[in-house]
Motif scaffolding. Structure first.
Motif, PDB file in Angstrom:
ATOM      1  N   ALA A 161     -37.001 -11.812  19.050  1.00 38.27           N
ATOM      2  CA  ALA A 161     -38.353 -11.406  19.452  1.00 38.27           C
ATOM      3  C   ALA A 161     -38.356 -10.021  20.088  1.00 38.27           C
ATOM      4  O   ALA A 161     -39.386  -9.329  20.082  1.00 38.27           O
ATOM      5  CB  ALA A 161     -38.939 -12.431  20.418  1.00 38.27           C
ATOM      6  N   ARG A 162     -37.201  -9.591  20.630  1.00 36.06           N
ATOM      7  CA  ARG A 162     -37.109  -8.266  21.254  1.00 36.06           C
ATOM      8  C   ARG A 162     -36.453  -7.235  20.336  1.00 36.06           C
ATOM      9  O   ARG A 162     -36.241  -6.094  20.752  1.00 36.06           O
ATOM     10  CB  ARG A 162     -36.309  -8.367  22.563  1.00 36.06           C
ATOM     11  N   PHE A 163     -36.132  -7.631  19.124  1.00 32.33           N
ATOM     12  CA  PHE A 163     -35.480  -6.724  18.188  1.00 32.33           C
ATOM     13  C   PHE A 163     -36.520  -5.853  17.475  1.00 32.33           C
ATOM     14  O   PHE A 163     -37.602  -6.322  17.114  1.00 32.33           O
ATOM     15  CB  PHE A 163     -34.681  -7.526  17.161  1.00 32.33           C
ATOM     16  N   ASP A 164     -36.192  -4.572  17.292  1.00 28.11           N
ATOM     17  CA  ASP A 164     -37.083  -3.650  16.596  1.00 28.11           C
ATOM     18  C   ASP A 164     -36.881  -3.818  15.090  1.00 28.11           C
ATOM     19  O   ASP A 164     -35.917  -3.302  14.515  1.00 28.11           O
ATOM     20  CB  ASP A 164     -36.779  -2.206  17.027  1.00 28.11           C
ATOM     21  N   TRP A 165     -37.787  -4.516  14.443  1.00 30.63           N
ATOM     22  CA  TRP A 165     -37.647  -4.817  13.019  1.00 30.63           C
ATOM     23  C   TRP A 165     -37.864  -3.594  12.138  1.00 30.63           C
ATOM     24  O   TRP A 165     -37.580  -3.640  10.938  1.00 30.63           O
ATOM     25  CB  TRP A 165     -38.607  -5.938  12.627  1.00 30.63           C
TER      26      TRP A 165
END
Length: 270
Positions: A161-165
């Motif tokens: 959820a905190r990863f920059d996709w």
């Protein structure tokens, strides 16, 4: 103004005192376990009348206990790896999908945690016997992975959820295959979460007792199962020694994961 500051200080002191009191209550059983593991008497008592390392020497010199340690470690490694693969891939699929399956999967993944371990153990025992799978190592690894996968899944949900996709999308736009993008782009950014998930799965497997009791055999039994068997005959300090071993193994796992994360942080700073 001074009265408000004084009240805040009193509340802060009370909060800290309550925090340390709760921590002391939680740590007291662990302290008792470690203290009684060194006691001289052959019957478990607290406080001990004397101290010795005899029980640790007995533990380290017992082929039966060392075999149980080996079985626990092998099963823990296998189940943690399986649970990590299933949990990470499942969480990744849910994060990058808007289909109905991505909304149904999280509640389904949660189900093993809601079912009592005794029910899971008995059900898996019947199922494995029906399909002819009699390898106790495989059976217990699958059982423990079934219980640990939900934990890995929800930990990785928080991490993803905190990863920059946008980084992943950029890799895909440059023509890299999904597997290559995951290995070179996604995994380096979520490695800490993966390590923590693996450690949590290993600790869960190391200390799980009920399903391992159902699925054990004469050749394969984990440390908690052997401890339970020994408790049925006598209450000796060996139980505290085994408990201390499990606690130390959990602490070492947490410290290793913390060390890995600190090394990553240090590498980033350099």
């Amino acid at each position: 103004m001074s009265e408000a500051v004084s009240r805040e200080r009193v509340e802060d002191v009370l909060f800290r005192a309550g925090y340390w009191l709760v921590l002391a209550v939680l740590m007291l059983p662990i302290v008792v376990v470690f203290v009684t593991s060194f006691q001289q008497s052959s019957y478990l008592t607290f406080p001990p009348s004397g101290f010795t390392l005899e029980w640790y020497a007995t533990f380290l010199g017992s082929e039966e206990w060392l075999s149980a340690v080996r079985d626990s470690v092998l099963i823990g490694v296998g189940s943690s790896l399986l649970a990590t693969v299933l949990g990470v891939t499942g969480s990744l699929a849910v994060q990058r999908s808007d289909s109905w399956a991505s909304r149904v999967l999280p509640p389904i993944v949660l189900l093993p945690l809601l079912i009592p371990p005794v029910v899971l153990g008995l059900t898996l025992l019947i199922y494995f016997n029906r399909i002819g799978l009699t390898n106790s190592y495989v059976n217990i690894v699958v059982a423990h992975a079934l219980w640990a996968t939900p934990l890995v899944f929800f930990i990785m949900q928080s991490v993803f959820a905190r990863f920059d996709w946008n980084l992943r999308d950029a890799g895909m736009d440059l023509g890299a295959r999904p597997g290559r993008v995951f290995y070179h782009v996604t995994l380096p950014n979520v490695r800490s979460g993966v390590v923590i998930s693996t450690v949590v799965a290993f600790i869960v497997s190391l200390q799980e007792f009920i399903m391992a009791l159902f699925l054990k055999s004469f050749e394969v039994q984990t440390v908690p199962v052997l401890a339970w068997t020994s408790l049925q005959s006598s209450l000796t300090p060996m139980v505290s020694v085994v408990s201390a071993f499990l606690v130390l193994a959990s602490i070492v796992g947490v410290l290793l994961s913390a060390a890995v994360m600190n090394l990553e942080w240090l590498a980033e700073q350099l």
